[in-house]
Design a protein around this motif. Structure first.
Motif, PDB file in Angstrom:
ATOM      1  N   TRP A  32     -62.240 -94.333 -54.947  1.00  0.00           N
ATOM      2  CA  TRP A  32     -62.384 -92.699 -54.922  1.00  0.00           C
ATOM      3  C   TRP A  32     -62.889 -92.251 -53.763  1.00  0.00           C
ATOM      4  CZ3 TRP A  32     -62.060 -96.307 -58.763  1.00  0.00           C
ATOM      5  CH2 TRP A  32     -61.328 -96.047 -59.933  1.00  0.00           C
ATOM      6  N   GLY A  33     -61.966 -92.368 -52.483  1.00  0.00           N
ATOM      7  CA  GLY A  33     -63.016 -92.020 -51.201  1.00  0.00           C
ATOM      8  C   GLY A  33     -63.396 -90.739 -51.004  1.00  0.00           C
ATOM      9  N   THR A  34     -62.777 -89.719 -51.814  1.00  0.00           N
ATOM     10  CA  THR A  34     -63.042 -88.267 -51.409  1.00  0.00           C
ATOM     11  C   THR A  34     -64.724 -87.917 -52.008  1.00  0.00           C
ATOM     12  OG1 THR A  34     -62.533 -87.512 -53.701  1.00  0.00           O
ATOM     13  CG2 THR A  34     -60.756 -87.458 -51.973  1.00  0.00           C
ATOM     14  N   THR A  35     -65.070 -89.137 -52.624  1.00  0.00           N
ATOM     15  CA  THR A  35     -66.612 -88.879 -53.054  1.00  0.00           C
ATOM     16  C   THR A  35     -67.731 -89.392 -52.129  1.00  0.00           C
ATOM     17  OG1 THR A  35     -66.568 -91.065 -54.279  1.00  0.00           O
ATOM     18  CG2 THR A  35     -65.950 -89.379 -55.461  1.00  0.00           C
ATOM     19  N   PHE A  36     -66.996 -90.016 -50.895  1.00  0.00           N
ATOM     20  CA  PHE A  36     -67.750 -90.920 -50.024  1.00  0.00           C
ATOM     21  C   PHE A  36     -68.642 -89.982 -49.394  1.00  0.00           C
ATOM     22  CE2 PHE A  36     -65.168 -94.880 -50.726  1.00  0.00           C
ATOM     23  CZ  PHE A  36     -65.189 -95.197 -51.769  1.00  0.00           C
ATOM     24  N   LYS A  37     -68.064 -89.174 -48.451  1.00  0.00           N
ATOM     25  CA  LYS A  37     -68.646 -88.574 -47.280  1.00  0.00           C
ATOM     26  C   LYS A  37     -69.994 -87.634 -47.686  1.00  0.00           C
ATOM     27  CE  LYS A  37     -68.998 -88.532 -42.907  1.00  0.00           C
ATOM     28  NZ  LYS A  37     -68.766 -87.580 -42.028  1.00  0.00           N
ATOM     29  N   PRO A  38     -69.638 -86.955 -48.847  1.00  0.00           N
ATOM     30  CA  PRO A  38     -70.850 -85.867 -49.387  1.00  0.00           C
ATOM     31  C   PRO A  38     -72.125 -86.768 -49.871  1.00  0.00           C
ATOM     32  CG  PRO A  38     -68.852 -85.366 -50.354  1.00  0.00           C
ATOM     33  CD  PRO A  38     -68.254 -86.344 -49.639  1.00  0.00           C
ATOM     34  N   ALA A  39     -71.589 -88.446 -50.356  1.00  0.00           N
ATOM     35  CA  ALA A  39     -72.612 -88.950 -50.906  1.00  0.00           C
ATOM     36  C   ALA A  39     -73.475 -89.812 -49.456  1.00  0.00           C
ATOM     37  CB  ALA A  39     -72.148 -90.118 -51.679  1.00  0.00           C
ATOM     38  N   LEU A  40     -72.667 -89.887 -48.429  1.00  0.00           N
ATOM     39  CA  LEU A  40     -73.214 -90.355 -47.109  1.00  0.00           C
ATOM     40  C   LEU A  40     -74.318 -89.531 -46.732  1.00  0.00           C
ATOM     41  CD1 LEU A  40     -70.437 -92.480 -45.658  1.00  0.00           C
ATOM     42  CD2 LEU A  40     -72.392 -93.544 -46.773  1.00  0.00           C
ATOM     43  N   THR A  41     -73.531 -88.355 -46.703  1.00  0.00           N
ATOM     44  CA  THR A  41     -74.512 -86.995 -46.031  1.00  0.00           C
ATOM     45  C   THR A  41     -75.745 -87.031 -46.756  1.00  0.00           C
ATOM     46  OG1 THR A  41     -72.377 -86.314 -45.456  1.00  0.00           O
ATOM     47  CG2 THR A  41     -74.216 -84.893 -45.146  1.00  0.00           C
ATOM     48  N   LYS A  42     -75.707 -86.765 -48.164  1.00  0.00           N
ATOM     49  CA  LYS A  42     -76.806 -86.774 -48.898  1.00  0.00           C
ATOM     50  C   LYS A  42     -77.976 -87.642 -48.808  1.00  0.00           C
ATOM     51  CE  LYS A  42     -77.613 -86.272 -53.951  1.00  0.00           C
ATOM     52  NZ  LYS A  42     -77.206 -86.703 -55.140  1.00  0.00           N
ATOM     53  N   GLU A  43     -77.466 -89.100 -48.717  1.00  0.00           N
ATOM     54  CA  GLU A  43     -78.251 -90.161 -48.394  1.00  0.00           C
ATOM     55  C   GLU A  43     -78.806 -90.089 -47.039  1.00  0.00           C
ATOM     56  OE1 GLU A  43     -79.740 -92.251 -50.382  1.00  0.00           O
ATOM     57  OE2 GLU A  43     -80.274 -93.873 -49.261  1.00  0.00           O
ATOM     58  N   CYS A  44     -78.183 -89.617 -46.107  1.00  0.00           N
ATOM     59  CA  CYS A  44     -78.536 -89.351 -44.723  1.00  0.00           C
ATOM     60  C   CYS A  44     -79.950 -88.378 -44.832  1.00  0.00           C
ATOM     61  CB  CYS A  44     -77.937 -88.793 -43.810  1.00  0.00           C
ATOM     62  SG  CYS A  44     -76.972 -89.897 -42.883  1.00  0.00           S
ATOM     63  N   ARG A  45     -79.807 -87.330 -45.162  1.00  0.00           N
ATOM     64  CA  ARG A  45     -80.531 -86.188 -45.654  1.00  0.00           C
ATOM     65  C   ARG A  45     -82.050 -86.740 -46.486  1.00  0.00           C
ATOM     66  NH1 ARG A  45     -78.606 -81.957 -43.336  1.00  0.00           N
ATOM     67  NH2 ARG A  45     -76.519 -81.314 -43.826  1.00  0.00           N
ATOM     68  N   ARG A  46     -81.714 -87.539 -47.492  1.00  0.00           N
ATOM     69  CA  ARG A  46     -82.646 -88.129 -48.405  1.00  0.00           C
ATOM     70  C   ARG A  46     -83.862 -88.978 -47.510  1.00  0.00           C
ATOM     71  NH1 ARG A  46     -84.214 -92.152 -51.295  1.00  0.00           N
ATOM     72  NH2 ARG A  46     -82.896 -93.806 -50.435  1.00  0.00           N
TER      73      ARG A  46
ATOM     74  N   VAL B  70     -87.478 -95.979 -38.984  1.00  0.00           N
ATOM     75  CA  VAL B  70     -87.549 -95.353 -37.716  1.00  0.00           C
ATOM     76  C   VAL B  70     -86.997 -94.213 -37.831  1.00  0.00           C
ATOM     77  CG1 VAL B  70     -87.343 -97.768 -36.276  1.00  0.00           C
ATOM     78  CG2 VAL B  70     -85.371 -96.163 -36.796  1.00  0.00           C
ATOM     79  N   ARG B  71     -87.415 -93.063 -36.720  1.00  0.00           N
ATOM     80  CA  ARG B  71     -86.730 -91.775 -36.650  1.00  0.00           C
ATOM     81  C   ARG B  71     -85.222 -91.851 -36.038  1.00  0.00           C
ATOM     82  NH1 ARG B  71     -90.371 -89.231 -32.105  1.00  0.00           N
ATOM     83  NH2 ARG B  71     -90.200 -91.305 -31.426  1.00  0.00           N
ATOM     84  N   VAL B  72     -84.603 -91.217 -36.780  1.00  0.00           N
ATOM     85  CA  VAL B  72     -83.089 -90.965 -36.612  1.00  0.00           C
ATOM     86  C   VAL B  72     -82.643 -89.777 -36.404  1.00  0.00           C
ATOM     87  CG1 VAL B  72     -80.857 -91.748 -37.362  1.00  0.00           C
ATOM     88  CG2 VAL B  72     -82.754 -93.102 -37.944  1.00  0.00           C
ATOM     89  N   ALA B  73     -81.878 -89.461 -35.405  1.00  0.00           N
ATOM     90  CA  ALA B  73     -81.225 -88.312 -35.056  1.00  0.00           C
ATOM     91  C   ALA B  73     -79.557 -88.531 -35.116  1.00  0.00           C
ATOM     92  CB  ALA B  73     -81.512 -87.557 -33.726  1.00  0.00           C
ATOM     93  N   LEU B  74     -78.991 -87.666 -35.713  1.00  0.00           N
ATOM     94  CA  LEU B  74     -77.542 -87.850 -35.722  1.00  0.00           C
ATOM     95  C   LEU B  74     -76.801 -86.662 -35.073  1.00  0.00           C
ATOM     96  CD1 LEU B  74     -74.842 -89.266 -37.220  1.00  0.00           C
ATOM     97  CD2 LEU B  74     -75.523 -87.789 -39.121  1.00  0.00           C
ATOM     98  N   VAL B  75     -75.704 -86.840 -34.251  1.00  0.00           N
ATOM     99  CA  VAL B  75     -75.343 -85.711 -33.367  1.00  0.00           C
ATOM    100  C   VAL B  75     -73.774 -85.703 -33.901  1.00  0.00           C
ATOM    101  CG1 VAL B  75     -74.757 -84.834 -31.045  1.00  0.00           C
ATOM    102  CG2 VAL B  75     -76.833 -85.895 -31.565  1.00  0.00           C
ATOM    103  N   GLU B  76     -73.490 -84.530 -34.422  1.00  0.00           N
ATOM    104  CA  GLU B  76     -72.080 -84.347 -35.069  1.00  0.00           C
ATOM    105  C   GLU B  76     -71.189 -83.266 -34.439  1.00  0.00           C
ATOM    106  OE1 GLU B  76     -69.402 -86.171 -36.540  1.00  0.00           O
ATOM    107  OE2 GLU B  76     -68.472 -83.964 -36.590  1.00  0.00           O
ATOM    108  N   LYS B  77     -70.166 -83.282 -34.031  1.00  0.00           N
ATOM    109  CA  LYS B  77     -69.484 -82.268 -33.377  1.00  0.00           C
ATOM    110  C   LYS B  77     -69.012 -81.045 -34.415  1.00  0.00           C
ATOM    111  CE  LYS B  77     -66.316 -83.516 -30.231  1.00  0.00           C
ATOM    112  NZ  LYS B  77     -65.094 -83.839 -29.734  1.00  0.00           N
ATOM    113  N   GLY B  78     -68.603 -81.775 -35.615  1.00  0.00           N
ATOM    114  CA  GLY B  78     -68.105 -80.724 -36.608  1.00  0.00           C
ATOM    115  C   GLY B  78     -69.176 -80.679 -37.573  1.00  0.00           C
ATOM    116  N   ALA B  79     -69.112 -80.869 -39.003  1.00  0.00           N
ATOM    117  CA  ALA B  79     -69.818 -80.883 -40.108  1.00  0.00           C
ATOM    118  C   ALA B  79     -69.889 -82.330 -40.818  1.00  0.00           C
ATOM    119  CB  ALA B  79     -69.387 -79.764 -40.970  1.00  0.00           C
ATOM    120  N   THR B  80     -71.006 -82.913 -40.692  1.00  0.00           N
ATOM    121  CA  THR B  80     -71.014 -84.173 -41.113  1.00  0.00           C
ATOM    122  C   THR B  80     -70.674 -84.358 -42.482  1.00  0.00           C
ATOM    123  OG1 THR B  80     -72.974 -84.325 -39.806  1.00  0.00           O
ATOM    124  CG2 THR B  80     -72.860 -86.129 -41.644  1.00  0.00           C
ATOM    125  N   ILE B  81     -70.816 -83.325 -43.362  1.00  0.00           N
ATOM    126  CA  ILE B  81     -70.410 -83.562 -44.847  1.00  0.00           C
ATOM    127  C   ILE B  81     -68.930 -83.955 -45.073  1.00  0.00           C
ATOM    128  CG2 ILE B  81     -69.902 -80.990 -45.333  1.00  0.00           C
ATOM    129  CD1 ILE B  81     -71.198 -81.619 -48.152  1.00  0.00           C
TER     130      ILE B  81
END
Lengths: 90, 650
Positions: free
Chosen positions: B159-173, B48-59
């Motif tokens: 190693w949780g510092t790797t998580f958020k950039p990985a999640l953001t990349k997957e969202c974009r993919r 489905v089509r997804v829009a994500l609204v974030e106040k800061g910077a998702t990364i």
């Protein structure tokens, strides 16, 4: 509100969370883009370190330092009252 | 010549106050932290089509964006000796029933699946470099590292510092449309009516001031929890609370106005962390969480004994990571209550008073020098390093200042993980606080509205946010396949646009910081440790006066300040929710840290239930739910997730 020009005066805060080494920083603004609180803005003159306009709002998360491609260009300053004491084991 | 000073500058972004952007999507995710990113990924995978609204910077946004050192309740990992049912029941019991059986069962049942997903996305979840070869807490086959209970192995060091950039990349993919720097301001309802189906939301860009309407078939709220209700410093707004300053519980306020139902909002605890009182999180000596199970010494260097739940001294460091004799499991690092339950109480150093009576002298220090090397490296380097706000503020900063874990003792400034003392009226929503009521789809009482992470009743921690985010996202996506988009009520959006821009026309008399101070002082006085009907009623009356007389005078100069101002208006709404919830519970309760001097009896049997509150036609409606409203965990879960079980195996 249309056409209204606005200016910002960088806030004078109780703390100065960030400092820049102006020789190392090339003004890439990666720190501006990663900050989730949006406390920095790009410097009006390209190539200069960004301006910390809302220093009081800093969360001290350090993501700006972590993303910086030039080691030492940006530094996170722990607030003085938050500095922890350690000593050598006798 | 380069210049690092700037006295006055032109607003650097285009100003778009006069523009309205209209977005149409299938699933709308509000909040781009851990729960929000997982919700977006799960929904997008459903096609489905997804829009994500974030106040800061998702990364890097959200409380878990900068890192995570341990992943709790991964009960289905191959090394775990605890079933998801046992672990969820333990967490429920540890909180005397005041817990979210649904969301924590989801966490226990699916958390491990999310870890495996993270690895596929590029996150690091195992010791692939063999840094901890043959450590007691490492499983040689999977290379997983465990924390706390080494027998039962349900919490992983990660190693949780790797998580958020990985999640953001997957969202974009996956094609998720990300709206960064955008604050969601209100939920839109069918026909503009409170309590009706949710058909989207409004937002405002914190750089351009542009107004955005989002029309959606389903909406998932993932917007953290209320903060700055009792604690705020205008000098230190960024560290007034533990979570990032822009996590102000906007989702709670928006949900309340739309008619969403809440429970347990009367629960608040004496402050646990605030930059007003405390040292940097995970940056002081202690025996909890990231620093578990560190050696401690007193001022004279005398080693402080560790003991099991029966007070038996544990001479071997390895025993600190084992349940006591006759104990199945212990809860540490999350899931446990502030008021320990004997059944799940883990090893710790003796209580402070007992230590003082035995002649131990303050201050105490954490002593990493005497820890086995693998344990020392796991605390200093892995956990302090990968936990949120530790890589740069603690590990890098302390190391550069000369701290050496093999040489130095680091001071402890309080009990448990706390590093500061608080007054009883300095309160916080911490330790499984209240939130939105959810069903087995993580749907709220409102049609089309789902919730995840800290938005939920009795929420906590990274693994819970991830598991519930994914779950809510996929159920929201399924829902969209059932019905068509409802129409946005243009009047409702128009009214909201007028409301949010009003501070731009303010006369500058009241700024957001003064208003936040106003609220926290009021809440300390009228909703502090000891509550009475008279205090709560007066507090609520004063809040209404603020709304009527002071809010119209609030003023903002640019889009950034506008967002900060709208946040404080949400804080005002959240204070109202809390006062109403406190009025509705006419009994004191120990597990809820709730004391009413006009109803002093603690936990009378008639009041062992959730009190629910919501707005209906702008009037507060009180209801109730039994503590075990979630029913049989395994059966209920499986009946709602046959697709998932088919895909992932049972």
């Amino acid at each position: 509100m249309k056409g209204k020009k606005i200016f910002i005066h960088p806030e004078t805060a109780a703390l100065k969370p960030l400092s820049f080494n102006i020789e190392l920083c090339d003004g890439c603004n990666r720190c501006v883009e990663v900050c989730q609180v949006d406390i920095l803005v790009p410097h009006p003159n390209k190539g200069n370190p960004p301006v910390v306009v809302y220093p009081g709002e800093c969360w001290y998360g350090g993501c700006c330092v972590a993303i910086c491609p030039k080691p030492g260009a940006i530094k996170l300053n722990t607030p003085l009252m938050n500095r922890v004491y350690w000593k050598e084991k006798a | 010549m380069k210049d690092n000073s700037c006295q006055c500058l032109k607003w650097p972004y285009p100003l778009l106050y006069d523009k309205v952007q209209k977005v149409t999507t299938d699933v709308l995710i509000l909040g781009g932290g851990i729960a929000g990113c997982w919700a977006a990924i799960a929904a997008a995978k459903k096609g489905v089509r997804v829009a994500l609204v974030e106040k800061g910077a998702t990364i890097r946004s959200g409380a878990g964006g900068s890192g995570c050192d341990h992943w709790e309740s991964a009960a289905t990992n191959p090394c775990s000796r605890i079933s998801p049912e046992e672990l969820t029941q333990a967490m429920i019991k540890a909180h005397h029933g005041y817990n979210n059986g649904i969301s924590h069962y989801i966490e226990c049942r699916e958390g491990y699946d999310r870890l495996l997903d993270l690895e596929r996305f590029g996150g690091k979840i195992r010791d692939t470099e063999d840094e901890f070869l043959e450590a007691e807490f490492r499983d040689e086959k999977t290379k997983f590292l465990f924390a706390y209970d080494y027998e039962n192995k349900f919490t992983l060091r990660v190693w949780g510092t790797t998580f958020k950039p990985a999640l953001t990349k997957e969202c974009r993919r996956l094609g998720v449309k990300i709206f960064d720097r955008t604050m969601a301001t209100s939920l839109l309802t069918e026909g503009g009516k409170q309590g009706a189906k949710i058909v989207g939301a409004t937002g405002v860009n914190g750089r351009t001031g542009e107004f955005i309407t989002f029309q959606a078939k389903a909406t998932v709220l993932c917007m953290s929890r209320p903060t700055r209700i009792w604690l705020f410093s205008p000098g230190l707004p960024g560290i007034s609370e533990f979570r990032p300053p822009q996590c102000t519980g906007d989702g709670h306020a928006m949900g309340w106005n739309a008619g969403a139902e809440f429970a347990m909002m009367e629960k608040s605890v004496k402050g646990e962390w605030s930059g007003l009182r405390s040292f940097p999180p995970y940056g002081t000596g202690n025996t909890h969480n990231t620093w578990y199970a560190c050696n401690m010494v007193d001022a004279d260097g005398r080693e402080i004994p560790w003991a099991d739940r029966d007070g038996r001294t544990l001479t071997d460091i390895s025993l600190r990571y084992r349940p006591s004799l006759g104990q199945k499991l212990f809860l540490k690092g999350g899931g446990e209550s502030d008021i320990p339950t004997y059944e799940f109480q883990g090893p710790d150093i003796l209580p402070l008073e007992e230590l003082l009576a035995k002649g131990f002298k303050l201050p105490f220090y954490a002593d990493l020098t005497g820890m086995p090397e693998q344990e020392r490296k796991a605390i200093w380097g892995l956990m302090v390093g990968e936990e949120g706000k530790t890589k740069i503020p603690i590990l890098k900063t302390y190391t550069e200042a000369g701290f050496d874990p093999k040489k130095h003792l680091i001071q402890s400034y309080g009990d448990g993980w706390r590093s500061g003392g608080f007054l009883p009226q300095e309160r916080q929503l911490f330790g499984l606080p209240g939130g939105m009521v959810n069903d087995w789809n993580l749907k709220t009482n409102l049609e089309g509205l789902y919730a995840a992470g800290d938005q939920l009743l009795a929420s906590n921690c990274h693994g819970h946010a991830a598991a519930t985010g994914h779950y809510a996202g996929r159920h929201a996506a399924d829902y969209t396949k059932e019905g068509a988009v409802s129409k946005i009520d243009s009047n409702q959006a128009k009214k909201e646009r007028i409301r949010i821009y009003a501070p731009l026309k303010g006369d500058g008399r009241i700024g957001w910081k003064e208003m936040n101070m106003r609220i926290t002082r009021l809440m300390q006085h009228y909703c502090g440790e000891i509550k009475t009907e008279e205090l709560l009623t007066t507090g609520l009356g004063l809040l209404k006066n603020i709304q009527k007389l002071e809010v119209p005078q609030i003023s903002a100069q640019n889009p950034h300040e506008l967002v900060r101002t709208l946040e404080v208006l949400n804080i005002l709404t959240n204070a109202e929710i809390i006062l109403n919830a406190c009025m509705a519970r006419k009994a004191s309760s120990k597990p809820l840290h709730f004391r009413r001097s006009d109803y002093p009896e603690m936990d009378p049997p008639d009041w062992k239930k959730f009190i629910t509150i919501k707005l209906e036609k702008n009037k507060v409606e009180i209801g109730e739910k039994p503590l075990d409203y979630y029913g049989q965990l395994k059966e209920k879960y499986e009946s709602h997730n046959s697709d998932y079980l088919e895909e992932h195996g049972s």
